[in-house]
Design a protein around this motif. Structure first.
Motif, short mmCIF file in Angstrom:
data_model
loop_
_atom_site.label_atom_id
_atom_site.label_comp_id
_atom_site.label_asym_id
_atom_site.label_seq_id
_atom_site.Cartn_x
_atom_site.Cartn_y
_atom_site.Cartn_z
N MET A 1 -10.01 46.62 9.42
CA MET A 1 -9.35 45.41 9.90
C MET A 1 -8.39 45.75 11.04
SD MET A 1 -6.95 42.73 7.78
CE MET A 1 -6.18 41.35 8.62
N ILE A 2 -8.48 45.02 12.14
CA ILE A 2 -7.61 45.27 13.30
C ILE A 2 -6.26 44.58 13.05
CG2 ILE A 2 -7.35 44.93 15.77
CD1 ILE A 2 -10.37 44.89 15.98
N ARG A 3 -5.19 45.36 13.02
CA ARG A 3 -3.87 44.82 12.69
C ARG A 3 -3.04 44.50 13.92
NH1 ARG A 3 -1.20 48.43 8.07
NH2 ARG A 3 0.14 46.60 8.09
N SER A 4 -3.47 44.98 15.10
CA SER A 4 -2.72 44.71 16.32
C SER A 4 -3.08 43.32 16.86
CB SER A 4 -3.04 45.77 17.37
OG SER A 4 -2.46 45.42 18.61
N LEU A 5 -2.07 42.45 17.01
CA LEU A 5 -2.31 41.11 17.54
C LEU A 5 -2.76 41.18 18.99
CD1 LEU A 5 -2.17 38.07 17.08
CD2 LEU A 5 0.25 38.13 17.71
N ARG A 6 -2.22 42.12 19.75
CA ARG A 6 -2.61 42.26 21.15
C ARG A 6 -4.08 42.64 21.26
NH1 ARG A 6 0.06 46.55 25.47
NH2 ARG A 6 -0.98 45.77 27.34
N VAL A 7 -4.53 43.57 20.42
CA VAL A 7 -5.94 43.98 20.44
C VAL A 7 -6.84 42.82 20.00
CG1 VAL A 7 -7.62 45.57 19.43
CG2 VAL A 7 -5.38 46.40 20.11
N ARG A 8 -6.39 42.07 18.98
CA ARG A 8 -7.18 40.92 18.54
C ARG A 8 -7.36 39.91 19.66
NH1 ARG A 8 -5.08 39.13 12.52
NH2 ARG A 8 -5.57 41.08 11.42
N LEU A 9 -6.26 39.56 20.33
CA LEU A 9 -6.35 38.60 21.43
C LEU A 9 -7.22 39.16 22.56
CD1 LEU A 9 -2.67 37.30 21.57
CD2 LEU A 9 -4.68 36.09 20.72
N MET A 10 -7.09 40.47 22.80
CA MET A 10 -7.90 41.07 23.85
C MET A 10 -9.38 41.00 23.51
SD MET A 10 -7.60 42.39 26.79
CE MET A 10 -8.76 43.12 27.92
N ILE A 11 -9.73 41.28 22.27
CA ILE A 11 -11.13 41.22 21.86
C ILE A 11 -11.64 39.78 21.95
CG2 ILE A 11 -12.68 41.48 19.88
CD1 ILE A 11 -11.06 43.89 19.05
N GLY A 12 -10.82 38.82 21.51
CA GLY A 12 -11.22 37.42 21.61
C GLY A 12 -11.42 36.98 23.05
N ALA A 13 -10.46 37.35 23.92
CA ALA A 13 -10.59 36.98 25.34
C ALA A 13 -11.78 37.66 25.99
CB ALA A 13 -9.30 37.34 26.08
N ALA A 14 -12.00 38.94 25.65
CA ALA A 14 -13.15 39.65 26.22
C ALA A 14 -14.46 39.04 25.76
CB ALA A 14 -13.09 41.13 25.81
N THR A 15 -14.51 38.64 24.48
CA THR A 15 -15.73 38.00 23.97
C THR A 15 -16.01 36.69 24.70
OG1 THR A 15 -15.36 39.00 21.79
CG2 THR A 15 -16.87 37.12 21.89
#
Length: 447
Positions: A1-15
């Protein structure tokens, strides 16, 4: 599970960016294909106009010059083809560029507007076809179909080259976009880092409240945390005041009872009752001290304390050396001089004091205190060279809720307090044999 909010938003934006690019690719390719077909249609239409301007009627026969103004019609290896058909669909003229081609095309003569169509030769090669029906030629009545053709392969090569360039440029644009998104998220999360720094300062006891210098979207969170901090601080202060009042109010009645028991002890007929009374008074005093210590040493929920080990050990050993001066106990130390443990100073003093008091009382001559940081936590060990703890008693001492004082009045309070302190900090207490020959208490604390 990815716990970093910045990484989550980055993955969502990249997707989303990749999905957008994938949806954009067919649209751009289709737009390019339509624009290219329109350009081909205009070119073939211009070539038809060249053929029409070059043609003339000599009697009832079509006359074409040997060399045309558009040089591509005159070259055998050229891919620009020109044909002229009469009203019966009979081929009456073909350009020099068509000598090596075997295209069998039948004009429409359906009266429809000029459109770009396609046809194939005997080898399966596909051509764009632009067919113009004319009724006047050179000012005279005539019925001919002027046809120009161009291979579709050239069109496909252009589309393929455009697609490769499109992939290259969109891929580069996607990488640049992701880099800008990462930098933008870093700038946006700068306020989160500021909040984290302030929380670390609160845990370390360097500040009492969060500041108001945060984005508007986070003010509700910071206000709630400040209210929680204020509530916890005031509640802890009330606890301390209440405990102090309780200790003071119970001290006097117990002293009175103790004095009465001493007066009664002078009468021989009351000696047995006095012993029972004094025993119960002592047990009540110990139980009250134990419960007060349990309540006062409760771990704080938000503030993370740290207490240096060496100064507290100096204080405790100095007092115990005086109490057990006849034993001449040797205290060995094995830990860094500046080591601090993640405990409140009062909790560490109570915990270490109880373990050291037991070690001094039960040892022969040696007590050893060792501590170190390991992984993400800390280890504290107190051991002695005394008789140790019988194996059948260890599990009951270490089990939550089991205390020796429940079966032996007046004993075991110190171990129970130690266990409660360790449990409140999420630690673990282990008891086994020491290399010195006695008991070895090993405490593991999270960092």
């Amino acid at each position: 599970m990815i716990r970093s909010l910045r990484v989550r938003l980055m993955i969502g934006a990249a997707t989303l960016a990749v999905l957008f690019m994938l949806a954009l690719l067919p649209a751009l390719q289709r737009a390019f294909s339509i624009a290219l077909e329109n350009a081909i249609q205009q070119r073939l239409g211009a070539d038809v106009a060249t053929l029409v301007s070059s043609a003339s009627i000599d009697g009832d026969r079509l006359s074409m010059p040997e060399h045309l103004a558009v040089e591509d019609f005159n070259l055998p290896e050229s891919k620009l083809l020109g044909f002229i058909y009469d009203r019966h669909g009979k081929l009456v003229w073909r350009s020099s560029s068509t000598l090596d081609e075997s295209v069998h095309y039948q004009p429409r003569f359906d009266g429809h507007p000029d459109l770009l169509t396609r046809t194939r030769d005997d080898n399966g090669n596909e051509f764009f076809v632009y067919d113009v029906e004319i009724s006047l030629l050179g000012g005279k009545q005539a019925a001919y179909s002027i046809v120009t053709m161009q291979p579709v392969s050239e069109f496909r090569e252009l589309v393929h080259g455009f697609r490769e360039q499109l992939y290259l440029w969109l891929g580069g644009a996607l990488l640049v976009l992701l880099g800008l998104l990462w930098l933008g998220l870093g700038w946006g999360f700068r306020s989160m880092r500021g909040l984290r720094v302030e929380l670390d300062q609160i845990e370390a006891g360097e500040r009492e409240r969060l500041s108001d210098e945060h984005p508007q979207e986070m003010l509700r969170l910071t206000d709630s945390l400040n209210r929680l901090l204020d509530s916890e601080r005031s509640q802890r202060e009330r606890y301390r005041n209440s405990l102090a009042d309780l200790a003071h109010s119970l001290k006097t009645p117990l002293a009175v009872l103790q004095g009465v028991s001493e007066n009664l002890a002078g009468q021989a007929q009351n000696r047995e009752q006095v012993q029972v009374l004094q025993s119960q008074i002592e047990r009540m005093s110990q139980q009250i001290s134990y419960q007060l210590q349990r309540a006062s040493l409760r771990k704080s929920g938000l503030v993370r304390h740290r207490a240096p080990l060496a100064p507290l050990l100096d204080t405790l050993s100095g007092a115990l050396d005086k109490v057990y001066r006849d034993k001449r106990v040797i205290l060995e130390r094995d830990f860094p001089a500046k080591l601090s443990l993640p405990l409140e100073q009062g909790a560490l003093l109570e915990l270490l004091g109880n373990l050291l008091e037991n070690a001094y009382r039960l040892c022969l001559t040696r007590v050893r205190v060792s501590a170190r940081q390991q992984g993400g936590g800390y280890e504290l060990v107190v051991e002695d060279d005394g008789p140790g703890v019988p194996p059948h008693q260890r599990q009951r001492i270490l089990q939550r809720g089991e205390r020796l004082d429940t079966q032996h009045p007046g004993q075991g309070i110190g171990t129970a307090v130690v266990k409660d302190i360790i449990d409140s900090y999420g630690g673990k207490l282990e008891l086994d044999d020491s290399a010195l020959g006695g008991a070895r208490f090993r405490i593991c604390l999270p960092g």
